[in-house]
Design an enzyme around this catalytic site. Structure first.
Site, mmCIF file in Angstrom:
data_model
loop_
_atom_site.group_PDB
_atom_site.id
_atom_site.type_symbol
_atom_site.label_atom_id
_atom_site.label_comp_id
_atom_site.label_asym_id
_atom_site.label_seq_id
_atom_site.Cartn_x
_atom_site.Cartn_y
_atom_site.Cartn_z
ATOM 1 N N CYS A 9 -20.648 -8.323 44.157
ATOM 2 C CA CYS A 9 -21.567 -7.510 44.958
ATOM 3 C C CYS A 9 -21.804 -8.151 46.319
ATOM 4 O O CYS A 9 -21.839 -9.376 46.434
ATOM 5 C CB CYS A 9 -22.900 -7.383 44.235
ATOM 6 S SG CYS A 9 -22.839 -6.294 42.823
ATOM 7 N N ASP A 65 -19.203 -23.588 46.566
ATOM 8 C CA ASP A 65 -19.066 -25.041 46.693
ATOM 9 C C ASP A 65 -19.823 -25.823 45.625
ATOM 10 O O ASP A 65 -19.481 -26.970 45.352
ATOM 11 C CB ASP A 65 -19.420 -25.515 48.104
ATOM 12 C CG ASP A 65 -20.774 -25.045 48.543
ATOM 13 O OD1 ASP A 65 -21.168 -23.944 48.123
ATOM 14 O OD2 ASP A 65 -21.463 -25.769 49.277
#
Ligand code: EPU
Length: 417
Positions: free
Chosen positions: A116, A124
């Site tokens: 979405c 990360d």
């Protein structure tokens, strides 16, 4: 492409059944890769995200059968370590294949995932966690490859209390025969359940439900059957649908203990909702008191419930406040509700106020993401006249046959292509 056409206002009545949790099913499909024998997942929701996750699973050599919400998964012959790019790019949750594939094969290649459009959502926290464990991470042609033959340390500190990063590292650790401590873990109910499943399968797990989890994994994990939790976000969303349409009904199974901040909101606003066993009963309509919600990681108010909850401001007398602390694009849907007549003040990307009570006008709107999509459906049920919700397939990502469930309650909603 699908669209929903809704004739409102709807008066709903009856019992509505909540499906299994999307955000657990997707992770358990990935987890099955680590098992020595096939597993059956009971209460699997038949939704688009599950179909996509299974497409990725099958393309790597997994076998599955889904019938009557029972999902049979066999990974014994699975041999590929690269996620099918076209599907994986569209599904952010495909990232949870990383931990299981690394644990089993020491290598995984995947495209940067999608999902979405609700914010930056970097990955990360995932890559950093595996780097801490000694992994090599390489990027080439928009594909990431992570290699980790065996962990070089026994401690990982997650950069953020990320849900999927916690799940990825928990699953990885469950498959390596070394004690590893994971710090700064997210504590969502689906993570607690995953840890319990991993333990039943044969790993040693301490600190379940806390931010510090210690795991000693096993190469011989086995578990035959798991029942997926009832979807807490869907359960609360149906309660909102009944309240917002001034209807009465029963939502079941309602996982009350996993919805503490939402139950607290209902209590504070004076909503006529009571609980008995696994059921939530929505009684005769009473106007609500205005409220303030601030989304946060669990046990805070879930961000995935923020948009549907905004509709309760329309049946409250006064100014309600919405603070979305997690995603920077998750208040955009309020512009659509404003178009329908909601009195909204969007203060910035994270803060808004809504003045109630209010009546919505039917119009043509679109689903921006999964959660705002279901919000538009409920808005359509509240509005007078014909509401058209475009981009309806986004809602199919996480809600099983939504039009059928609502039709059973007496709503006039049709799916068009
Ligand atoms: N974030 C913070 N602070 C934190 C933790 C996270 O600001 O302490 C931010 C992150 O930077 C990120 C966002 O919040 O932008 C969410 O981070 P997280 O990594 O936890 O999200 P995720 O693991 O990718 C899962 C769910 C989402 C749900 C979030 C938060 C799955 C497949 N997805 O995503 O579900 O919104 O956790 O609870 O489990 C949905 O179902 O509609 C959905 C988007």
């Amino acid at each position: 492409m699908a669209r929903f056409v809704i004739e409102g206002p709807a008066k709903l009545k009856g019992k509505i059944k909540v499906s299994g949790t999307k955000n657990e099913a997707l992770k358990l499909i990935a987890f099955s890769i680590m098992l020595q024998k096939p597993i059956v997942l009971e209460n699997t929701p038949n939704i688009l995200d599950v179909t996509k996750q299974l497409e990725i699973f099958d393309s790597m050599g997994g076998l599955h059968r889904l019938k009557y919400h029972k999902l049979y998964l066999d990974s014994t012959k699975l041999s590929k370590t690269r996620l099918a790019s076209t599907v994986a790019r569209k599904l952010r949750a495909s990232i949870v294949f990383i931990g299981p594939l690394l644990a089993r094969f020491g290598k995984v290649t995947f495209p940067l995932p999608g999902g979405c459009l609700i914010g930056a959502r970097p990955i990360d926290t995932h890559t950093d966690a595996f780097k801490q464990l000694g992994a090599q991470v390489e990027e080439k042609n928009l594909l990431l490859t992570i290699k980790l033959e065996k962990p070089l340390t026994n401690k990982v500190v997650l950069k953020e209390q990320s849900v999927t990063a916690t799940e990825n590292v928990v699953m990885y650790c469950a498959g390596v025969e070394q004690e590893i401590t994971i710090q700064n873990c997210a504590v969502e109910p689906e993570i607690v359940h995953l840890c319990e499943i991993v333990k039943k399968a044969g790993a040693k797990v301490e600190g379940i439900g806390t931010k510090k989890i210690k795991i000693r994994g096993s190469k011989n994990l086995k578990i035959n059957r798991v029942k997926i939790l009832s979807d807490r976000i869907e359960a609360a969303t149906f309660v909102i649908a009944l309240l917002a349409t001034k209807s009465e009904g029963v939502v079941y199974p309602y996982p009350k203990e996993n919805l503490v901040p939402f139950n607290e909101l209902l209590r504070k606003t004076g909503a006529n909702v009571s609980f008995k066993g696994e059921k939530a009963y929505v009684g005769k309509f009473k106007p609500l008191k205005p409220f303030k919600i601030t989304t946060a990681v669990h046990p805070g108010f879930p961000t995935d419930l923020q948009s549907p909850t905004s509709l309760l401001a329309l049946i409250a007398n006064g100014i309600s406040e919405i603070n979305e602390t997690m995603y920077e694009n998750r208040l955009i849907y309020l512009n659509l509700l404003e178009k329908m007549g909601m009195k909204v003040r969007l203060l910035d990307n994270h803060h808004a106020t809504i003045t109630g009570p209010g009546q919505l006008k039917a119009t043509k709107i679109t689903s921006l993401d999964l959660r705002s999509g279901i919000t538009m459906i409920i808005a359509g049920l509240m509005a007078e006249g014909k509401t058209i919700v475009e981009n309806g397939q986004i809602i199919d990502r996480g809600y099983e046959h939504i039009e059928q469930k609502l039709t059973k309650l007496g709503a006039n909603i049709k799916r068009m292509r």
